[in-house]
Design an enzyme around this catalytic site. Structure first.
Site, PDB file in Angstrom:
ATOM      1  N   LYS A  70     -14.408 102.990  80.432  1.00 53.93           N
ATOM      2  CA  LYS A  70     -14.642 103.752  79.518  1.00 53.93           C
ATOM      3  C   LYS A  70     -14.066 105.249  79.270  1.00 53.93           C
ATOM      4  O   LYS A  70     -13.809 105.940  78.673  1.00 53.93           O
ATOM      5  CB  LYS A  70     -15.785 104.206  79.427  1.00 53.93           C
ATOM      6  CG  LYS A  70     -16.732 102.694  79.079  1.00 53.93           C
ATOM      7  CD  LYS A  70     -18.431 102.850  78.889  1.00 53.93           C
ATOM      8  CE  LYS A  70     -18.981 103.355  80.467  1.00 53.93           C
ATOM      9  NZ  LYS A  70     -18.676 102.560  81.782  1.00 53.93           N
ATOM     10  N   ARG A 121     -27.647 104.839  77.095  1.00 56.95           N
ATOM     11  CA  ARG A 121     -28.207 103.291  78.248  1.00 56.95           C
ATOM     12  C   ARG A 121     -29.091 103.207  78.316  1.00 56.95           C
ATOM     13  O   ARG A 121     -29.595 101.278  78.439  1.00 56.95           O
ATOM     14  CB  ARG A 121     -27.617 104.141  79.391  1.00 56.95           C
ATOM     15  CG  ARG A 121     -26.190 104.283  79.881  1.00 56.95           C
ATOM     16  CD  ARG A 121     -25.980 104.251  81.206  1.00 56.95           C
ATOM     17  NE  ARG A 121     -25.350 104.016  82.574  1.00 56.95           N
ATOM     18  CZ  ARG A 121     -24.380 104.819  82.471  1.00 56.95           C
ATOM     19  NH1 ARG A 121     -23.891 106.080  81.777  1.00 56.95           N
ATOM     20  NH2 ARG A 121     -23.430 104.160  83.820  1.00 56.95           N
ATOM     21  N   ARG A 147     -11.338 102.618  92.640  1.00 53.89           N
ATOM     22  CA  ARG A 147     -11.566 103.594  91.817  1.00 53.89           C
ATOM     23  C   ARG A 147     -11.792 104.558  92.306  1.00 53.89           C
ATOM     24  O   ARG A 147     -12.278 105.162  93.907  1.00 53.89           O
ATOM     25  CB  ARG A 147     -13.189 103.835  90.763  1.00 53.89           C
ATOM     26  CG  ARG A 147     -12.846 105.346  89.935  1.00 53.89           C
ATOM     27  CD  ARG A 147     -13.400 105.074  88.666  1.00 53.89           C
ATOM     28  NE  ARG A 147     -15.109 104.387  88.690  1.00 53.89           N
ATOM     29  CZ  ARG A 147     -15.611 104.547  88.410  1.00 53.89           C
ATOM     30  NH1 ARG A 147     -15.497 104.534  86.500  1.00 53.89           N
ATOM     31  NH2 ARG A 147     -17.068 104.409  88.725  1.00 53.89           N
ATOM     32  N   ARG A 197     -15.923 109.139  94.207  1.00 52.88           N
ATOM     33  CA  ARG A 197     -17.600 108.848  94.031  1.00 52.88           C
ATOM     34  C   ARG A 197     -18.169 108.089  95.324  1.00 52.88           C
ATOM     35  O   ARG A 197     -17.828 107.088  95.244  1.00 52.88           O
ATOM     36  CB  ARG A 197     -17.565 108.418  92.224  1.00 52.88           C
ATOM     37  CG  ARG A 197     -17.569 108.749  91.812  1.00 52.88           C
ATOM     38  CD  ARG A 197     -17.238 108.561  90.230  1.00 52.88           C
ATOM     39  NE  ARG A 197     -18.958 107.637  89.838  1.00 52.88           N
ATOM     40  CZ  ARG A 197     -19.270 107.158  88.970  1.00 52.88           C
ATOM     41  NH1 ARG A 197     -18.204 107.090  87.626  1.00 52.88           N
ATOM     42  NH2 ARG A 197     -20.264 106.239  89.066  1.00 52.88           N
ATOM     43  N   ARG A 244     -26.005  98.851  90.240  1.00 46.94           N
ATOM     44  CA  ARG A 244     -25.861  99.383  88.708  1.00 46.94           C
ATOM     45  C   ARG A 244     -25.489  98.159  87.838  1.00 46.94           C
ATOM     46  O   ARG A 244     -25.932  98.223  86.487  1.00 46.94           O
ATOM     47  CB  ARG A 244     -24.417  99.928  89.226  1.00 46.94           C
ATOM     48  CG  ARG A 244     -25.142 101.793  89.365  1.00 46.94           C
ATOM     49  CD  ARG A 244     -22.879 102.008  90.442  1.00 46.94           C
ATOM     50  NE  ARG A 244     -22.735 102.536  89.054  1.00 46.94           N
ATOM     51  CZ  ARG A 244     -21.283 102.782  89.680  1.00 46.94           C
ATOM     52  NH1 ARG A 244     -20.513 102.913  90.709  1.00 46.94           N
ATOM     53  NH2 ARG A 244     -20.274 103.406  88.746  1.00 46.94           N
TER      54      ARG A 244
HETATM   55  P1  ADP Z   1     -20.163 104.301  85.372  1.00 48.62           P
HETATM   56  O1  ADP Z   1     -19.723 104.547  83.896  1.00 48.62           O
HETATM   57  O2  ADP Z   1     -18.899 103.415  86.252  1.00 48.62           O
HETATM   58  O3  ADP Z   1     -21.560 103.985  85.371  1.00 48.62           O
HETATM   59  P2  ADP Z   1     -21.558 106.725  84.825  1.00 48.62           P
HETATM   60  O4  ADP Z   1     -20.464 108.251  85.542  1.00 48.62           O
HETATM   61  O5  ADP Z   1     -21.607 106.902  83.160  1.00 48.62           O
HETATM   62  O6  ADP Z   1     -20.590 105.707  85.868  1.00 48.62           O
HETATM   63  O7  ADP Z   1     -22.745 107.253  85.584  1.00 48.62           O
HETATM   64  C1  ADP Z   1     -22.827 107.421  86.895  1.00 48.62           C
HETATM   65  C2  ADP Z   1     -24.379 107.639  86.873  1.00 48.62           C
HETATM   66  O8  ADP Z   1     -25.432 108.792  86.447  1.00 48.62           O
HETATM   67  C3  ADP Z   1     -25.331 106.331  86.243  1.00 48.62           C
HETATM   68  O9  ADP Z   1     -25.538 105.406  86.880  1.00 48.62           O
HETATM   69  C4  ADP Z   1     -26.474 106.830  86.245  1.00 48.62           C
HETATM   70  O10 ADP Z   1     -27.446 106.775  87.432  1.00 48.62           O
HETATM   71  C5  ADP Z   1     -26.037 108.001  85.443  1.00 48.62           C
HETATM   72  N1  ADP Z   1     -25.908 108.660  84.319  1.00 48.62           N
HETATM   73  C6  ADP Z   1     -25.166 109.010  83.667  1.00 48.62           C
HETATM   74  N2  ADP Z   1     -25.461 108.628  82.232  1.00 48.62           N
HETATM   75  C7  ADP Z   1     -26.587 108.105  82.036  1.00 48.62           C
HETATM   76  C8  ADP Z   1     -27.533 107.970  81.311  1.00 48.62           C
HETATM   77  N3  ADP Z   1     -27.153 107.770  80.032  1.00 48.62           N
HETATM   78  N4  ADP Z   1     -28.716 107.170  81.020  1.00 48.62           N
HETATM   79  C9  ADP Z   1     -29.543 107.351  82.413  1.00 48.62           C
HETATM   80  N5  ADP Z   1     -28.746 107.054  84.117  1.00 48.62           N
HETATM   81  C10 ADP Z   1     -27.221 107.967  83.246  1.00 48.62           C
HETATM   82  P1  ADP Z   2     -16.039 103.633  83.671  1.00 45.87           P
HETATM   83  O1  ADP Z   2     -15.415 104.831  83.078  1.00 45.87           O
HETATM   84  O2  ADP Z   2     -16.193 102.923  82.053  1.00 45.87           O
HETATM   85  O3  ADP Z   2     -16.743 103.109  84.180  1.00 45.87           O
HETATM   86  P2  ADP Z   2     -13.248 103.313  84.333  1.00 45.87           P
HETATM   87  O4  ADP Z   2     -12.233 104.107  83.087  1.00 45.87           O
HETATM   88  O5  ADP Z   2     -13.823 104.774  85.467  1.00 45.87           O
HETATM   89  O6  ADP Z   2     -14.973 102.886  84.198  1.00 45.87           O
HETATM   90  O7  ADP Z   2     -11.843 102.773  85.122  1.00 45.87           O
HETATM   91  C1  ADP Z   2     -13.170 101.996  86.028  1.00 45.87           C
HETATM   92  C2  ADP Z   2     -11.148 101.674  87.275  1.00 45.87           C
HETATM   93  O8  ADP Z   2     -10.713 100.845  86.635  1.00 45.87           O
HETATM   94  C3  ADP Z   2     -10.598 103.360  87.068  1.00 45.87           C
HETATM   95  O9  ADP Z   2     -10.136 102.839  88.849  1.00 45.87           O
HETATM   96  C4  ADP Z   2      -9.570 103.240  86.202  1.00 45.87           C
HETATM   97  O10 ADP Z   2      -8.267 103.312  87.199  1.00 45.87           O
HETATM   98  C5  ADP Z   2      -9.412 101.101  86.221  1.00 45.87           C
HETATM   99  N1  ADP Z   2      -9.890 100.678  85.097  1.00 45.87           N
HETATM  100  C6  ADP Z   2      -9.786 100.683  83.856  1.00 45.87           C
HETATM  101  N2  ADP Z   2      -9.097 100.123  82.603  1.00 45.87           N
HETATM  102  C7  ADP Z   2      -8.888  98.887  83.548  1.00 45.87           C
HETATM  103  C8  ADP Z   2      -7.742  98.262  83.351  1.00 45.87           C
HETATM  104  N3  ADP Z   2      -8.038  97.519  81.860  1.00 45.87           N
HETATM  105  N4  ADP Z   2      -7.173  96.816  83.970  1.00 45.87           N
HETATM  106  C9  ADP Z   2      -7.169  97.249  84.883  1.00 45.87           C
HETATM  107  N5  ADP Z   2      -7.965  98.175  85.423  1.00 45.87           N
HETATM  108  C10 ADP Z   2      -8.648  99.994  85.243  1.00 45.87           C
END
Ligand code: ADP
Ligand code: ADP
Ligand code: ZN
Length: 216
Positions: free
Chosen positions: A13, A88, A127, A161, A172
């Site tokens: 995302k 979420r 990541r 992170r 998660r």
């Molecule tokens: P990822 O896409 O890798 O799950 P995010 O950066 O979106 O990670 O979120 C990291 C953490 O922040 C989540 O695991 C949760 O604890 C919190 N978080 C983020 N967005 C929300 C949301 N909309 N509602 C509840 N918790 C959230």
């Molecule tokens: P999210 O925001 O949904 O948690 P990220 O965009 O941070 O996910 O992507 C998670 C990890 O996977 C990052 O290290 C990114 O570079 C890698 N990544 C993202 N998209 C792809 C893909 N299509 N194929 C392989 N690796 C990817």
């Protein structure tokens, strides 16, 4: 144009949101980034959220809704936004709908990014990002052109992170399946849900999203 990117942690995302920001002049609203900034600043919200995030659970709807309510009303959002990581839960989605209706704003597309759980673990544990500009990288899938140097800003400092560990990924993913996946039928019923294959490589996913946006 206003979008929601919906998908499990590690689906890509953030990676795609940054590309869409540049290509379409939209603004990325990442609640994860906002929370990490709150934790780093030591604010009251940050203190409340820190341990919840480290356990891989969801921060309360109340906090998240207040956070997005403040952000989405700021003037830079009028040209279009990409919600990344919000909503979420069903409560967040319902309150968002009411909030947007009040502002006379609509969501044009909800883009579901599908990725297998097994691939997500590898994505998350590999990541990292630039400590200076936040550009995202992956040990295997998205390496900087010059080893150890950020493509975007030239910095040589990177960070990982705290919650991107194998132990936390399981909770998660559980939170995603239990609390966030119910949003898929919610948006499908509204006719705005479009799925893209998040297992494809990064450029291919971008092309699939562009097809969705340009078909409209
Ligand atoms: P990822 O896409 O890798 O799950 P995010 O950066 O979106 O990670 O979120 C990291 C953490 O922040 C989540 O695991 C949760 O604890 C919190 N978080 C983020 N967005 C929300 C949301 N909309 N509602 C509840 N918790 C959230
Ligand atoms: P999210 O925001 O949904 O948690 P990220 O965009 O941070 O996910 O992507 C998670 C990890 O996977 C990052 O290290 C990114 O570079 C890698 N990544 C993202 N998209 C792809 C893909 N299509 N194929 C392989 N690796 C990817
Ligand atoms: Zn950088």
């Amino acid at each position: 144009m206003n979008l929601i990117l919906l998908g499990p942690p590690g689906a890509g995302k953030g990676t795609q949101a940054k590309r869409l920001e540049d290509a379409y002049g939209l603004i990325q609203l990442s609640t994860g980034d906002m929370l990490r900034a709150a934790v780093a600043s030591g604010s009251e919200i940050g203190q409340k959220a820190k341990e919840i995030m480290e356990r891989g659970e969801l921060v309360s709807d109340e906090i998240m809704i207040a956070m997005i309510r403040d952000r989405i009303q700021q003037p830079d959002c009028v040209h279009g936004f990409i919600l990344d990581g919000f909503p979420r839960t069903t409560v967040q989605a319902e309150v968002l709908d009411a909030m947007l209706a009040n502002m006379d704003v609509k969501i044009d597309h909800v883009i579901e990014m599908t990725v297998d759980d097994a691939a997500l673990v590898e994505r998350i544990t590999g990541r990292y990002s630039c400590a200076k500009c936040g550009a995202g990288y992956h040990d295997k899938y998205q390496q900087p052109e010059t080893d150890g140097v950020c493509d975007k800003c030239g910095s040589t400092e990177f960070s990982r992170r705290k919650d991107d560990k194998a132990e936390t990924v399981t909770s998660r993913l559980q939170a995603y399946h239990a609390q966030t996946a119910p949003l898929l039928p919610y948006y499908k019923a509204k006719g705005v849900l479009k799925a893209v294959d998040g297992m494809a490589d990064i450029d291919e996913v971008t092309s699939q999203i562009e097809l969705v946006l340009e078909a409209a």
